[in-house]
Design a protein around this motif. Structure first.
Motif, mmCIF file in Angstrom:
data_model
loop_
_atom_site.group_PDB
_atom_site.id
_atom_site.type_symbol
_atom_site.label_atom_id
_atom_site.label_comp_id
_atom_site.label_asym_id
_atom_site.label_seq_id
_atom_site.Cartn_x
_atom_site.Cartn_y
_atom_site.Cartn_z
ATOM 1 N N THR A 10 -1.409 -25.304 -29.834
ATOM 2 C CA THR A 10 -0.833 -24.025 -30.019
ATOM 3 C C THR A 10 -1.824 -22.849 -29.901
ATOM 4 N N GLN A 11 -1.421 -21.557 -30.148
ATOM 5 C CA GLN A 11 -2.359 -20.496 -29.943
ATOM 6 C C GLN A 11 -3.674 -20.634 -30.840
ATOM 7 N N SER A 12 -3.666 -21.157 -32.315
ATOM 8 C CA SER A 12 -4.629 -21.488 -32.969
ATOM 9 C C SER A 12 -5.619 -22.584 -32.417
ATOM 10 N N THR A 13 -5.154 -23.738 -31.722
ATOM 11 C CA THR A 13 -5.983 -24.801 -31.261
ATOM 12 C C THR A 13 -6.605 -24.315 -30.146
ATOM 13 N N ILE A 14 -5.776 -23.413 -29.187
ATOM 14 C CA ILE A 14 -6.347 -22.965 -27.799
ATOM 15 C C ILE A 14 -7.455 -21.952 -28.294
ATOM 16 N N LEU A 15 -7.236 -21.006 -29.120
ATOM 17 C CA LEU A 15 -8.277 -20.168 -29.622
ATOM 18 C C LEU A 15 -9.802 -20.794 -29.984
ATOM 19 N N GLN A 16 -9.560 -21.892 -30.869
ATOM 20 C CA GLN A 16 -10.666 -22.703 -31.260
ATOM 21 C C GLN A 16 -11.407 -23.339 -30.002
ATOM 22 N N ASP A 17 -10.568 -24.004 -29.136
ATOM 23 C CA ASP A 17 -11.374 -24.633 -28.097
ATOM 24 C C ASP A 17 -12.041 -23.473 -27.022
ATOM 25 N N LEU A 18 -11.466 -22.414 -26.848
ATOM 26 C CA LEU A 18 -11.895 -21.110 -26.341
ATOM 27 C C LEU A 18 -13.232 -20.849 -26.900
ATOM 28 N N LYS A 19 -13.339 -20.738 -28.263
ATOM 29 C CA LYS A 19 -14.736 -20.376 -28.938
ATOM 30 C C LYS A 19 -15.731 -21.429 -28.872
ATOM 31 N N GLU A 20 -15.307 -22.624 -28.927
ATOM 32 C CA GLU A 20 -16.254 -23.858 -28.753
ATOM 33 C C GLU A 20 -16.852 -23.879 -27.318
ATOM 34 N N LEU A 21 -15.961 -23.449 -26.357
ATOM 35 C CA LEU A 21 -16.678 -23.246 -24.926
ATOM 36 C C LEU A 21 -17.610 -22.065 -24.745
ATOM 37 N N GLY A 39 -1.342 -29.193 -20.403
ATOM 38 C CA GLY A 39 -0.789 -30.358 -21.251
ATOM 39 C C GLY A 39 0.907 -30.150 -21.092
ATOM 40 N N SER A 40 1.193 -31.260 -21.860
ATOM 41 C CA SER A 40 2.859 -31.391 -21.837
ATOM 42 C C SER A 40 3.415 -30.345 -22.649
ATOM 43 N N TRP A 41 2.707 -29.870 -23.804
ATOM 44 C CA TRP A 41 3.640 -28.958 -24.777
ATOM 45 C C TRP A 41 2.603 -28.030 -25.424
ATOM 46 N N VAL A 42 2.972 -26.790 -24.961
ATOM 47 C CA VAL A 42 2.031 -25.620 -25.403
ATOM 48 C C VAL A 42 3.065 -24.792 -26.423
ATOM 49 N N ALA A 43 3.076 -24.692 -27.687
ATOM 50 C CA ALA A 43 3.807 -23.949 -28.464
ATOM 51 C C ALA A 43 3.513 -22.375 -28.059
ATOM 52 N N GLY A 44 4.821 -21.877 -27.391
ATOM 53 C CA GLY A 44 4.569 -20.235 -27.196
ATOM 54 C C GLY A 44 4.529 -20.283 -25.488
ATOM 55 N N GLY A 45 4.141 -21.498 -24.916
ATOM 56 C CA GLY A 45 3.934 -21.443 -23.377
ATOM 57 C C GLY A 45 2.736 -20.626 -22.970
ATOM 58 N N PRO A 46 2.850 -19.752 -21.993
ATOM 59 C CA PRO A 46 1.748 -19.132 -21.260
ATOM 60 C C PRO A 46 1.476 -17.797 -22.235
ATOM 61 N N VAL A 47 2.461 -17.577 -23.015
ATOM 62 C CA VAL A 47 2.263 -16.364 -24.060
ATOM 63 C C VAL A 47 1.135 -16.509 -24.986
ATOM 64 N N ALA A 48 1.318 -17.963 -25.447
ATOM 65 C CA ALA A 48 0.240 -18.514 -26.330
ATOM 66 C C ALA A 48 -1.256 -18.131 -25.866
ATOM 67 N N VAL A 49 -1.307 -18.597 -24.635
ATOM 68 C CA VAL A 49 -2.593 -18.688 -23.975
ATOM 69 C C VAL A 49 -3.224 -17.348 -23.732
#
Length: 266
Positions: A10-21, A39-49
């Motif tokens: 999700t947007q939230s999990t991607i945000l956490q990964d970006l911060k950890e990087l 990965g196979s499923w991102v809620a919101g697709g590329p917009v979430a990224v």
């Protein structure tokens, strides 16, 4: 009905990964990406990224992406695939001129394609090597993008260098790292060659094919350069963003290193 397998991002999990990087509020960040690598499923697709990237950078950060359209070129030079020579004049006559609001990307991926359409995003005026940017430094990064030597000193790459920006390789490697091209313009090595390029542009409201000089670019050694930079300088941060391998690199240090590498090895 078969249930979807794999992990949900999700947007939230991607945000956490970006911060950890190591991506922080206020950074100026160039992103090269492959959405399918996440990965196979991102809620919101590329917009979430995109939204996660913008949230990580905050209101004081600036997000930049390459939005190249190299297919807007003279068909005489096409090789992948070539077209019959008897088509050339008709293609030249009917190919629309570059329009930063309309011209689509060419093999750049869905994330930058959507980003360049987002309200408030600015796109530079180069018909082949444009960049899109959003944030406080957007105008200074992309304005004045010269036709001649489009990834050189009068390009957003050089302005990113001046701003001490960062590069995020999201599911792609250094073979896609456009910033290393800036080193090609700055380095002195045998075989460095100037070539002519052409593109259809609006000049005083009339479409014209405009010729401009550039370098014959070669990214064949970019992966080797990127790996050598990481090994020798220890300045690269690696991690995972969703399901993708992610690499965070200081752009200025990489470009300076690549200049020296090319002068020694090319």
């Amino acid at each position: 009905m078969q249930e979807i397998q794999g992990q949900l991002f999700t947007q939230s999990t991607i945000l956490q990964d970006l911060k950890e990087l190591g991506i922080e509020s206020g950074m100026t960040l160039m992103v090269h990406s492959s959405f399918k690598s996440l990965g196979s499923w991102v809620a919101g697709g590329p917009v979430a990224v995109i939204l996660a990237l913008e949230e990580a950078l905050g209101e004081t950060g600036t997000l930049v992406m390459p939005t190249h359209s190299n297919d807007l070129s003279d068909p005489e030079g096409w090789s992948n695939p070539p077209v019959p020579s008897e088509w050339w004049e008709e293609i030249r006559e009917h190919m629309p001129p570059y329009d930063p609001h309309l011209t689509p990307l060419w093999f750049m991926g869905i994330i930058p394609e959507l980003f360049r359409k987002q309200e408030g995003t600015m796109r530079s005026g180069h018909p082949h090597h444009s960049f899109a940017a959003r944030g406080p430094k957007a105008a200074s990064l992309i304005s004045g993008h010269a036709l001649a030597f489009g990834l050189g000193e009068d390009s957003p790459l050089a302005r990113l260098y001046d701003a001490e920006g960062w590069i995020l390789l999201l599911g792609v490697g250094h073979g896609n790292n456009t910033s290393i091209h800036l080193a090609e313009y700055r380095a002195e090595f045998s075989g460095k060659k100037q070539i002519p390029n052409k593109a259809p542009l609006l000049v005083d409201g009339v479409k014209q094919w405009v010729e401009f000089p550039d370098l014959e670019l070669n990214s064949d050694d970019f992966v080797v350069i990127g790996e050598a930079f990481e090994t020798e300088t220890k300045q690269v941060r690696r991690g995972k963003v969703a399901g993708a391998e992610a690499i965070l690199v200081p752009q200025r240090a990489l470009v300076d290193y690549a200049v020296g590498w090319m002068e020694r090895n090319r």
